[in-house]
Design an enzyme around this catalytic site. Structure first.
Site, mmCIF file in Angstrom:
data_model
loop_
_atom_site.group_PDB
_atom_site.id
_atom_site.type_symbol
_atom_site.label_atom_id
_atom_site.label_comp_id
_atom_site.label_asym_id
_atom_site.label_seq_id
_atom_site.Cartn_x
_atom_site.Cartn_y
_atom_site.Cartn_z
ATOM 1 C CG LEU A 104 -2.167 -0.796 1.252
ATOM 2 C CD1 LEU A 104 -2.816 -0.747 2.635
ATOM 3 C CD2 LEU A 104 -3.139 -0.305 0.199
ATOM 4 C CG ASP A 105 0.951 4.037 -3.224
ATOM 5 O OD1 ASP A 105 1.877 3.238 -3.466
ATOM 6 O OD2 ASP A 105 0.197 4.493 -4.101
ATOM 7 N N PRO A 106 2.311 4.925 0.955
ATOM 8 C CG PRO A 106 4.481 5.755 1.270
ATOM 9 C CD PRO A 106 3.592 5.139 0.228
ATOM 10 C CG LEU A 107 0.210 9.969 0.543
ATOM 11 C CD1 LEU A 107 -0.031 10.949 -0.605
ATOM 12 C CD2 LEU A 107 0.207 10.711 1.869
ATOM 13 C CB ALA A 108 -2.976 3.690 0.670
#
EC number: 5.4.99.25
Length: 305
Positions: free
Chosen positions: A45-49
């Site tokens: 998962l992306d850091p912003l997710a």
């Protein structure tokens, strides 16, 4: 407990990944709290997710790669009228355009071609590797990045809410799908551009109604002792809940224990399966061929139940 001491522990943690951490950072934080000697995650998962990040410890790591291909669901927030270098909030603004007057029919017409088997171009800022180097590293160096398209499957893509220039979407998709690219393609179809401003993963097959654990909850469990901590974990077999279960008798268990194929007969259903021995211990992720013979894909060395 002493977080520097690691132990042989086997199971799956359904982590609610917090905002701002990479998947690997979240894995390492959870692994230290659990005290697991070995761990892995089942898809970044992306850091912003935020949201569901299944973590596998011990023998469960043997199915982590297999779970990467599982169906997934997300809630996504898309901002229309602005494109960025990364297709999300992390990037710099590339272009701002006016958003045309939209109605439900216009939005649905833009979403319809993004469902089913589609060809998608992943973001240049992604973890896909070319010549062993992640694309996001090349992009940050300022190198020209040629991202090859790929075929992915989107099972569901629906509007949950439309408020001004922001859309909230429900997405169900297969492995390799980039929700950021769906946002970009939707913005292009509407003629105004778009980028992803929020993403939460709701579930990953077979964990369709996950009881997620936060890092704070995991920390509290670790402070309380090994029993509350272990109660946060699902057994390894939970990762095989969506495939058939094959139970072997004593003779078949011995054969499989020697690493040999096990004939099950013509009535056996072909396909992948979880394999249990006569002592009710999970032995393997297996596959039954059209010849009715069971073969091991990954063997487990779990303690008896």
């Amino acid at each position: 407990m002493n977080r520097r001491s690691f132990r042989d522990i086997h199971g799956i943690l359904l982590l609610d990944k917090p905002l701002g951490l990479s998947s690997n950072q979240a894995l390492q934080a959870a692994r230290r709290l659990v005290g697991a000697a070995k761990g892995g995650h089942t898809g970044s998962l992306d850091p912003l997710a935020t949201g569901l990040l299944p973590l596998c410890f011990g023998e469960a790591t043997k199915i982590a790669g297999w779970l990467l291909g599982s169906r997934k669901a997300y809630e996504a927030e898309v901002k229309l009228g602005v494109t960025t270098t990364t297709a999300d909030l992390e990037g710099e603004v590339v272009e701002t355009r006016p958003v045309p007057g939209l109605d439900d029919a216009t939005v649905e017409a833009a979403l319809a071609p993004l469902r089913g088997l589609i060809t998608q171009v992943p973001p240049a800022y992604s973890a896909i590797k070319q010549d062993g180097v992640p694309l996001y590293i090349r992009a940050r160096r300022g190198e020209a990045v040629d991202v090859p398209s790929r075929q992915v499957e989107v099972y569901r893509l629906d509007v949950l809410e439309r408020a001004g220039d922001t859309l909230r979407l429900h997405v169900e998709c297969g492995s390799g799908t980039y929700v950021r690219s769906l946002a970009v393609d939707l913005g292009a179809a509407l003629g105004c551009g778009a980028h992803l401003t929020g993403l939460r993963r709701l579930w990953v097959e077979p964990f369709m109604a996950p009881a997620m654990v936060t890092l704070d909850e995991l920390h509290a469990a670790a402070e309380a002792g090994p029993d509350p901590l272990d109660a946060c974990l699902l057994p390894t077999e939970a990762g095989l809940a969506h495939i058939p279960r094959v139970e072997l008798d004593a003779a078949q268990t011995r054969v499989l224990g020697f690493g040999q194929p096990v004939p099950l007969g013509a009535t056996a259903t072909p396909g992948r399966c979880g394999v249990w021995g006569d002592d009710q211990r999970l032995m393997a992720l297996g596959e039954v061929g059209t010849d009715g013979v069971l073969r091991v894909l990954r063997g487990f060395n779990l303690p008896p139940p």
